[in-house]
Design an enzyme around this catalytic site. Structure first.
Site, mmCIF file in Angstrom:
data_model
loop_
_atom_site.group_PDB
_atom_site.id
_atom_site.type_symbol
_atom_site.label_atom_id
_atom_site.label_comp_id
_atom_site.label_asym_id
_atom_site.label_seq_id
_atom_site.Cartn_x
_atom_site.Cartn_y
_atom_site.Cartn_z
ATOM 1 N N SER A 246 -8.253 13.979 2.076
ATOM 2 C CA SER A 246 -9.030 14.191 0.855
ATOM 3 C C SER A 246 -9.389 15.657 0.657
ATOM 4 O O SER A 246 -9.395 16.161 -0.469
ATOM 5 C CB SER A 246 -10.306 13.339 0.894
ATOM 6 O OG SER A 246 -9.988 11.967 0.822
ATOM 7 N N LYS A 302 -18.849 2.141 3.110
ATOM 8 C CA LYS A 302 -18.635 1.721 1.719
ATOM 9 C C LYS A 302 -19.593 0.617 1.266
ATOM 10 O O LYS A 302 -19.938 0.555 0.085
ATOM 11 C CB LYS A 302 -17.185 1.278 1.524
ATOM 12 C CG LYS A 302 -16.184 2.421 1.599
ATOM 13 C CD LYS A 302 -14.782 1.967 1.219
ATOM 14 C CE LYS A 302 -13.834 3.153 1.201
ATOM 15 N NZ LYS A 302 -12.485 2.777 0.711
ATOM 16 N N ASP A 338 -11.474 2.798 -5.937
ATOM 17 C CA ASP A 338 -10.458 2.158 -5.106
ATOM 18 C C ASP A 338 -9.704 1.068 -5.854
ATOM 19 O O ASP A 338 -8.526 0.831 -5.580
ATOM 20 C CB ASP A 338 -11.104 1.551 -3.858
ATOM 21 C CG ASP A 338 -11.321 2.571 -2.756
ATOM 22 O OD1 ASP A 338 -10.660 3.619 -2.774
ATOM 23 O OD2 ASP A 338 -12.165 2.310 -1.870
ATOM 24 N N GLY A 361 -8.224 -8.191 6.302
ATOM 25 C CA GLY A 361 -9.466 -7.432 6.362
ATOM 26 C C GLY A 361 -10.460 -7.906 5.335
ATOM 27 O O GLY A 361 -10.098 -8.545 4.333
ATOM 28 N N GLY A 364 -14.954 -2.862 2.874
ATOM 29 C CA GLY A 364 -15.084 -2.308 1.536
ATOM 30 C C GLY A 364 -13.761 -2.149 0.819
ATOM 31 O O GLY A 364 -13.646 -2.429 -0.381
ATOM 32 N N ALA A 365 -12.721 -1.706 1.534
ATOM 33 C CA ALA A 365 -11.409 -1.565 0.894
ATOM 34 C C ALA A 365 -10.861 -2.917 0.479
ATOM 35 O O ALA A 365 -10.253 -3.061 -0.599
ATOM 36 C CB ALA A 365 -10.445 -0.854 1.842
ATOM 37 N N LEU A 447 -2.613 0.177 3.161
ATOM 38 C CA LEU A 447 -3.443 1.221 2.570
ATOM 39 C C LEU A 447 -3.550 2.469 3.435
ATOM 40 O O LEU A 447 -4.024 3.504 2.966
ATOM 41 C CB LEU A 447 -4.857 0.684 2.280
ATOM 42 C CG LEU A 447 -4.965 -0.516 1.345
ATOM 43 C CD1 LEU A 447 -6.423 -0.713 0.933
ATOM 44 C CD2 LEU A 447 -4.089 -0.370 0.123
ATOM 45 N N GLY A 470 0.002 3.933 1.798
ATOM 46 C CA GLY A 470 -1.285 4.168 1.156
ATOM 47 C C GLY A 470 -1.438 5.481 0.428
ATOM 48 O O GLY A 470 -2.467 5.705 -0.227
#
Length: 510
Positions: A246, A302, A338, A361, A364-365, A447, A470
């Site tokens: 990022s 998140k 996202d 999973g 948060g994602a 991802l 991802g």
């Protein structure tokens, strides 16, 4: 100013390193204590030989192990070294606080050499509670500069370091160094607020203190020479953050847009999340001196961040997780890019309406992915290691939950991995499900983007299954974040180019 240490074991190695380090540094620190096997007289000879060949100003250091140096040195050895070294024409000398009183008989306070002396104190465990009082008690008033290098354990430590730097007038030039994950703010923003310089990793890229960045990162990625007190700060909150691209994407975007912004990843532990939001970000309580433009949020924050925000956007409320913090007036707003980021590349490749899709999973994602898949008309099943902990996710979107061990690809068209299993620094090389259970899938979407070709995607490719990594999601969600923070659109080609540059130079050991 960027100061790069040269920690070479021999005089020849030091001379060879000078032009390498000078290519990206403003100052060079000669870490003469790295010459472990040489007696003091030989080290002094090496100093005399190197000074005429230094292409940048130098600060000379001869630090004992108990102060963070590379070798054991008696006080007598150190004083013998400094009595001679202080007579050389080096631009600066770094002396530890315990030596000052012993040097005063030969170098009284009015001696001109003190204008070139940096008096330093290192604490690898904590930051003093009252930095101003500590500095007055430990640093002599006749020093030209003082360096306080301390371990930062909580956001309050960083706030007090910047308050000492900016809010306490003195005759010293100051160098606050916060060691550790939170200390990255002092390393990148210190010079913008008056620090004499910031230290990088050594000339060979090896860190000589916790949390150091390379000179190339500081100069090219963070554009440190252009930062000032008007720079707007954005960043990433997570733990860990070292793997993240990022910083490369957002800082490249700011450069492209001509914005006086900088994006800084900060490793924030779960225990420090609430105080960091309070002390470093929230406009009503922030104690750090810069304007905050926004933050990205990643694992493990998140969902945990929700109670500390003033309100959520409709998308974030629907997802129940936040990956983007917006600053609006006196409020912190939680948003989620996202969903758009995950779905855009997926829908460009594969049909989703009516198709059975498995999601691995429940964090948060996963909540963002499930939100997008359900909206696209897919028939979603969530597989979690602990399904009981995923009840909220199942209820929120009306999707069934199952144990991870129950996953079999023949029941689904597609699979989306939202877990960190296989990510650099987190079970890298592992596969979240046994490869033989992928049989029957048409596509697999992971991802994770670092590495781009995870064990999961490699296993899928070997079985003839279409794959999607991802990176396109990271690019798409970053573009959304940038637009919401700055009000400007950024071409995704700029972000892809920045990502490719960063990935090209990446190795798991870096």
């Amino acid at each position: 100013m960027i100061c790069t240490p040269i920690a070479a074991p021999t005089p020849a190695d030091m001379l060879a390193a000078l032009p390498v380090a000078a290519a990206t540094a403003d100052w060079l620190e000669l870490r003469l204590d790295a010459m472990h096997s040489l007696p003091v007289e030989a080290v002094l000879q090496a100093l005399h030989q190197s000074l005429p060949r230094c292409p940048r100003p130098v600060v000379v250091t001869f630090r004992p192990r108990e102060h963070g140096g590379f070798r054991d040195l008696s006080r007598a050895d150190r004083l013998r070294f400094w009595h001679t070294a202080l007579t050389t024409p080096a631009e600066a000398f770094d002396l530890e606080t315990d030596l000052i009183a012993h040097l005063l008989p030969d170098y009284p306070p009015d001696h001109p050499v003190w204008a070139r002396v940096v008096v330093s104190h290192h604490d690898f465990h904590a930051t003093p509670a009252d930095i101003h009082a500590f500095a007055l008690a430990h640093f002599p008033p006749h020093a030209g500069a003082v360096k306080l290098a301390v371990k930062v354990n909580r956001p309050d430590d960083v706030c007090r370091l910047f308050h000492w730097l900016t809010g306490t007038p003195s005759t010293w030039q100051k160098i606050p160094v916060g060691m550790g994950g939170l200390g990255v703010l002092t390393r990148i923003l210190g010079p913008a607020y008056g620090a004499r310089w910031t230290y990088t990793t050594a000339h060979d890229g090896q860190a000589v203190a916790p949390g150091q960045l390379t000179a190339t990162e500081l100069r090219e990625t963070f554009r440190l020479p252009s930062l000032d007190r008007h720079t707007t700060v954005a960043g990433l909150l997570g733990c860990p953050v070292a793997h993240s691209l990022s910083k490369d994407l957002h800082n490249a975007a700011f450069a492209h847009l001509g914005c006086n912004w900088v994006y800084i990843p900060v490793e924030v532990s779960p225990d420090n999340l609430a105080p960091f939001l309070r002390d470093a970000i929230h406009p009503r309580t922030r104690r750090l001196p810069w304007t905050v433009g926004g933050y990205s949020v990643t694992l493990p924050h998140k969902v945990a961040i929700l109670p500390y925000l003033d309100r959520l956007t409709a998308t974030a409320a629907r997802v129940g997780a936040v990956n983007t913090i917006l600053v609006s007036g006196q409020e912190l707003i939680g948003d989620n890019t996202d969903v758009a980021g995950a779905m855009r590349p997926l829908q460009q490749r594969f049909a989703l309406a009516g198709e059975p899709v498995a999601v691995l999973g429940a964090g948060g994602a996963a909540q963002a992915v499930v939100c997008g898949l359900v909206a696209a008309g897919a028939r979603v099943t969530v597989f979690a290691r602990h399904p009981a902990r995923a009840q909220d996710l199942g209820a929120r979107f009306g999707v069934p939950l199952a144990p991870l061990d129950d996953f079999h690809g023949r029941r689904f068209t597609g699979l989306v991995n939202t877990t960190p299993v296989g990510m650099a620094g987190h079970a890298e090389g592992a596969c979240p499900v046994p490869p033989e259970r992928l049989e029957g899938l048409a596509w697999v979407y992971d991802l994770i983007y670092r590495p781009r070709h995870t064990s999961l995607l490699q296993a899928a490719s070997q079985q003839g299954i279409a794959t999607l990594d991802g990176l396109p999601m990271l690019i798409a969600q970053a573009a959304e974040q940038l637009a919401r923070w700055t009000g400007q659109d950024i071409p995704e080609t700029v972000l892809f180019a920045a990502a490719e540059r960063a990935l090209h130079g990446f190795s798991p050991a870096s």
